[in-house]
Design a protein around this motif. Structure first.
Motif, mmCIF file in Angstrom:
data_model
loop_
_atom_site.group_PDB
_atom_site.id
_atom_site.type_symbol
_atom_site.label_atom_id
_atom_site.label_comp_id
_atom_site.label_asym_id
_atom_site.label_seq_id
_atom_site.Cartn_x
_atom_site.Cartn_y
_atom_site.Cartn_z
ATOM 1 N N ASP A 75 -2.695 5.249 6.082
ATOM 2 C CA ASP A 75 -1.541 5.160 5.171
ATOM 3 C C ASP A 75 -0.467 4.435 5.910
ATOM 4 N N ASP A 76 0.850 4.534 5.152
ATOM 5 C CA ASP A 76 1.915 3.902 5.650
ATOM 6 C C ASP A 76 2.293 3.897 7.233
ATOM 7 N N GLU A 77 2.010 5.343 7.619
ATOM 8 C CA GLU A 77 2.542 5.488 8.799
ATOM 9 C C GLU A 77 1.492 5.484 10.062
ATOM 10 N N ASN A 106 -0.035 4.934 -0.861
ATOM 11 C CA ASN A 106 -1.510 5.133 -1.050
ATOM 12 C C ASN A 106 -2.230 5.434 0.314
ATOM 13 N N THR A 107 -3.380 6.047 0.368
ATOM 14 C CA THR A 107 -4.134 6.148 1.322
ATOM 15 C C THR A 107 -5.343 5.625 1.317
ATOM 16 N N MET A 159 1.028 -1.313 -0.156
ATOM 17 C CA MET A 159 -0.191 -0.021 -0.081
ATOM 18 C C MET A 159 0.857 1.248 -0.062
ATOM 19 N N SER A 160 2.225 1.122 -0.410
ATOM 20 C CA SER A 160 3.010 2.298 -0.396
ATOM 21 C C SER A 160 2.715 3.403 -1.007
#
Lengths: 117, 142
Positions: free
Chosen positions: B69-71, B4-5, B1-2
């Motif tokens: 998201d990623d974080e 992307n949200t 999913m890098s």
């Protein structure tokens, strides 16, 4: 302790979750107040409760618990059992009262978990 | 999913307490499927669940928007209920305006908002008496 051993100790009727009977559990908590379960429980696998509604199952699901035991012979509705099936939680009912059920399981080796006193 | 949200939107009906928690269960399922670590999933699930229960108990339901998201995972819970008169007081453990009926259902111990704060990495409450409450909770992804 295996879930099927809990069933035997409490002379409980298994209502949902036959496939979980051989699941091993080490810790449990007993409460009717779900906010307290959400606040203070960590890594407990079994919830012993007298609260007979869907939120007892949902609370267990949020905490990654695998088994809910209703005490005092309470019989959950089909709707409650449906939520348990959806979330992969074993449900049983025992005629023992809360204090007695907790005591029997504690004596047999279940404990309250590392984070509790 | 890098890069992307993911966005999810849920409507929480306010008329049926027994069904409260469906949105939180759905979000938990999504987070699990994304392969996030169990502690992160649990933190978000509990925060959302308490928020969802609050919406049903106090505000006749509302809406939940979740962005992943990623974080981080960010959830915004919006209702058009009576609002919170004194947020500082509402954040105190044990303080509750819930009815006896709600207590009989296993909630209303005054742990909802404190639990949301405890399990999230960031929490913000905006509320105006009479026009509703917006609670934002964020959990960092490890």
């Amino acid at each position: 302790m295996l879930i099927k051993e809990i069933q035997k100790i409490l002379d409980a009727q298994l209502l949902v979750g036959e496939s979980l009977l051989d699941t091993e559990v080490h810790t449990a908590c007993g409460s009717d107040m779900m906010s307290d379960v959400l606040a203070f429980v960590k890594d407990q696998a079994v919830l012993i409760t007298g609260l007979l509604n869907q939120q007892a199952i949902r609370t267990a699901a949020m905490m990654d618990m695998v088994c809910v035991i209703f005490v005092r012979g309470k019989q959950p509705s089909e709707e409650i059992l449906e939520v348990a099936k959806e979330n992969g939680i074993a449900v049983m009912t025992t005629s023992y009262r809360m204090f007695t059920a907790c005591g029997m399981l504690y004596e047999a080796g279940l404990n309250g978990g590392l984070s509790t006193k | 999913m890098s890069g992307n949200t993911l966005h999810y939107h849920y409507v929480v009906p306010g008329d049926d307490f027994t069904r409260a928690g469906m949105a939180s269960s759905a979000v938990k399922q999504v987070l699990k499927q994304l392969g996030l670590d169990p502690e992160t999933v649990r933190k978000m699930a509990i925060s959302l669940y308490e928020g969802e229960i609050n919406m049903v108990i106090h505000a006749s339901g509302g809406e939940i928007d979740v962005d992943i998201d990623d974080e981080k995972i960010v959830a915004v819970l919006t209702d058009h209920g009576p609002g919170i008169e004194d947020i500082e007081l509402a954040m105190q453990e044990g303080w509750s305006t819930a009815s006896e009926q709600v207590r009989g259902l296993g909630f209303g111990a005054g742990m909802g908002l404190p639990n949301m704060k405890k399990y999230s990495d960031y929490m913000n409450i905006e509320s105006k008496p009479g026009s509703g409450t917006t609670v934002t909770v964020m959990v960092n992804i490890k």
